[in-house]
Write a protein that holds these residues in place. Structure first.
Motif, PDB file in Angstrom:
ATOM      1  N   LEU A 265       0.731  -1.336   0.018  1.00 53.81           N
ATOM      2  CA  LEU A 265       0.123  -0.252  -0.011  1.00 53.81           C
ATOM      3  C   LEU A 265       0.888   1.207  -0.012  1.00 53.81           C
ATOM      4  CD1 LEU A 265      -2.708  -1.028   2.564  1.00 53.81           C
ATOM      5  CD2 LEU A 265      -2.873  -1.025   0.144  1.00 53.81           C
ATOM      6  N   LEU A 266       2.154   1.256   0.116  1.00 57.91           N
ATOM      7  CA  LEU A 266       2.931   2.317   0.168  1.00 57.91           C
ATOM      8  C   LEU A 266       3.546   2.782  -1.037  1.00 57.91           C
ATOM      9  CD1 LEU A 266       4.861   1.338   3.689  1.00 57.91           C
ATOM     10  CD2 LEU A 266       2.864   2.970   3.204  1.00 57.91           C
ATOM     11  N   ASN A 267       3.477   2.058  -2.040  1.00 55.24           N
ATOM     12  CA  ASN A 267       3.990   2.502  -3.440  1.00 55.24           C
ATOM     13  C   ASN A 267       3.039   1.960  -4.510  1.00 55.24           C
ATOM     14  OD1 ASN A 267       5.247  -0.230  -2.974  1.00 55.24           O
ATOM     15  ND2 ASN A 267       6.132   0.186  -5.082  1.00 55.24           N
ATOM     16  N   ASP A 268       3.190   2.669  -5.629  1.00 49.15           N
ATOM     17  CA  ASP A 268       2.197   2.271  -6.808  1.00 49.15           C
ATOM     18  C   ASP A 268       3.232   2.040  -8.009  1.00 49.15           C
ATOM     19  OD1 ASP A 268       0.477   1.903  -8.969  1.00 49.15           O
ATOM     20  OD2 ASP A 268      -0.185   4.206  -8.780  1.00 49.15           O
ATOM     21  N   PRO A 269       3.357   0.708  -8.008  1.00 48.41           N
ATOM     22  CA  PRO A 269       4.464   0.228  -9.072  1.00 48.41           C
ATOM     23  C   PRO A 269       3.806   0.571 -10.614  1.00 48.41           C
ATOM     24  CG  PRO A 269       3.049  -1.688  -8.290  1.00 48.41           C
ATOM     25  CD  PRO A 269       2.693  -0.517  -7.391  1.00 48.41           C
ATOM     26  N   LYS A 270       2.707   0.964 -10.767  1.00 55.99           N
ATOM     27  CA  LYS A 270       2.112   1.461 -12.276  1.00 55.99           C
ATOM     28  C   LYS A 270       2.515   2.910 -12.543  1.00 55.99           C
ATOM     29  CE  LYS A 270      -1.548  -2.111 -11.887  1.00 55.99           C
ATOM     30  NZ  LYS A 270      -3.028  -2.444 -12.159  1.00 55.99           N
ATOM     31  N   THR A 271       2.855   3.314 -11.590  1.00 52.58           N
ATOM     32  CA  THR A 271       3.002   5.114 -11.869  1.00 52.58           C
ATOM     33  C   THR A 271       4.565   5.481 -11.517  1.00 52.58           C
ATOM     34  OG1 THR A 271       1.078   5.707 -10.779  1.00 52.58           O
ATOM     35  CG2 THR A 271       2.568   7.249 -10.788  1.00 52.58           C
ATOM     36  N   PRO A 272       5.267   5.798 -12.301  1.00 57.79           N
ATOM     37  CA  PRO A 272       6.695   6.138 -12.356  1.00 57.79           C
ATOM     38  C   PRO A 272       7.222   7.041 -11.161  1.00 57.79           C
ATOM     39  CG  PRO A 272       6.063   6.530 -14.502  1.00 57.79           C
ATOM     40  CD  PRO A 272       4.905   6.467 -13.678  1.00 57.79           C
ATOM     41  N   ALA A 273       7.972   6.794 -10.407  1.00 60.29           N
ATOM     42  CA  ALA A 273       8.201   7.774  -8.942  1.00 60.29           C
ATOM     43  C   ALA A 273       8.663   9.001  -9.620  1.00 60.29           C
ATOM     44  CB  ALA A 273       9.381   7.097  -8.387  1.00 60.29           C
ATOM     45  N   THR A 274       8.176  10.223  -8.565  1.00 63.22           N
ATOM     46  CA  THR A 274       8.548  11.288  -8.959  1.00 63.22           C
ATOM     47  C   THR A 274       9.939  11.595  -8.786  1.00 63.22           C
ATOM     48  OG1 THR A 274       6.407  12.363  -8.054  1.00 63.22           O
ATOM     49  CG2 THR A 274       8.331  14.007  -8.399  1.00 63.22           C
ATOM     50  N   PRO A 275      10.733  12.248  -9.881  1.00 57.74           N
ATOM     51  CA  PRO A 275      12.143  12.481  -9.786  1.00 57.74           C
ATOM     52  C   PRO A 275      12.726  13.518  -8.740  1.00 57.74           C
ATOM     53  CG  PRO A 275      11.311  13.410 -11.618  1.00 57.74           C
ATOM     54  CD  PRO A 275      10.071  12.702 -11.148  1.00 57.74           C
ATOM     55  N   GLY A 276      13.659  12.937  -8.133  1.00 61.04           N
ATOM     56  CA  GLY A 276      14.412  14.092  -7.049  1.00 61.04           C
ATOM     57  C   GLY A 276      13.540  13.812  -5.684  1.00 61.04           C
TER      58      GLY A 276
END
Length: 320
Positions: A265-276
């Motif tokens: 529940l702590l990350n969404d592998p379908k959405t690229p991580a925000t850079p920085g």
């Protein structure tokens, strides 16, 4: 008992004021008539926030400072004295987070997180308390429900919040012992819909997510400003967070086995991580809410906890 002033008569300093809870608190304090000093590392977001407050009829100024540097916070306090004549409430809110397993968290990031979350709290107290003592004010620490339980993925963040709670509890004891007329309040938010997920140092796959259920930053701001007017020891924002803490406290073995289940529940592998990230330097700032929206706008438990009660014994006071 120490009587706190109405917000309209206060000077309020807010650290971490360029986004999220800090920005929501600064805006609400100014709307209530307080003179507000916004403190953070990113000048563009601070400048824009102050301009918006002034355009709305409020009174505000800003100071660019890293809470991990004592001398920079001292300069911020000096500006509050110079511009507004004193400090009545200090809100220590600045914080950063890392999404990584504790054993694989890079050491330099781990140390930097403590520099902001723990040493920022210590520096705030050392700078603020002398000024608050002179005006019988309030020192408000924004902690977390994570100060009372462990967490997968956010373990270093939870550790820093445990340290902050221990420091605040000890500070309160010593101020009481010495009859220093400063109210110390620990505000413990549950998961809050701030831009935290876009600001974290994220070592997991996909975009980070705020632990559910998620509450609105304005709820925390309301609790903070309530504590600025009414002496309180502690308040939890979000009944769901309190339920998690009670489960972890009373069933620690079971909690240790089950808590890892929230990892997905702590990350969404379908959405690229925000850079920085904002671990070592400021990001753009300027937003109160995260990309997923503000979250729940009401907590019955928090509302009940913010009802002033008649004190059983006078708060110790010291002569000025």
């Amino acid at each position: 008992m120490t009587k706190l002033k109405p917000l309209s008569q206060q000077v309020v300093v807010v650290t971490g004021a360029s986004s999220g809870i800090g920005l929501a608190t600064a805006r609400k304090a100014a709307k209530a008539g307080a003179k507000v000093l916004l403190v953070a590392r990113g000048e563009p977001a601070l400048k824009a926030a102050v301009e918006d407050i002034i355009a709305s009829g409020g009174r505000a100024a800003y100071a660019v400072a890293d809470v991990g540097e004592l001398s920079e916070l001292e300069q911020a306090a000096h500006l509050a004295l110079e511009r507004f004549g004193g400090i009545d409430t200090w809100v220590s809110n600045a914080g950063v987070a890392i999404y990584a397993d504790v054993l694989t968290t890079p050491r330099d990031e781990h140390e930097r997180l403590f520099r902001t979350n723990y040493w920022g709290a210590v520096n705030s107290a050392q700078v603020a308390i002398p000024h608050l003592r002179a005006r019988r004010g309030a020192f408000i620490m924004v902690g977390s429900v994570a100060s009372d339980m462990g967490s997968p993925v956010m373990g270093t963040y939870a550790a820093s919040k445990h340290a902050v709670k221990g420091y605040v509890d000890s500070l309160r004891i010593e101020l009481n012992r010495d009859k220093v007329p400063v109210i110390v309040t620990l505000v413990k938010p549950s998961g809050i819909g701030t831009p935290l997920n876009a600001h974290v140092a994220n070592h997991k796959h996909g975009e980070a997510k705020v632990p559910p259920p998620v509450y609105a930053p304005e709820l925390v701001a309301d609790a903070i400003l309530h504590a600025a007017r009414h002496p309180m020891r502690e308040v939890t924002v979000g009944g769901a967070g309190l339920a998690q803490v009670l489960f972890a406290t009373h069933f620690p073995g079971l909690f240790a086995h089950l808590a890892g289940a929230i990892t997905p529940l702590l990350n969404d592998p379908k959405t690229p991580a925000t850079p920085g990230d904002n671990l070592f330097s400021a990001m753009s700032g300027g937003e109160v809410h995260g990309a997923e929206g503000p979250g729940l706008r009401f907590s019955l438990y928090t509302a009940a906890g913010c009802i002033p009660s008649r004190p059983r014994r006078p708060w110790p006071q010291a002569p000025l």
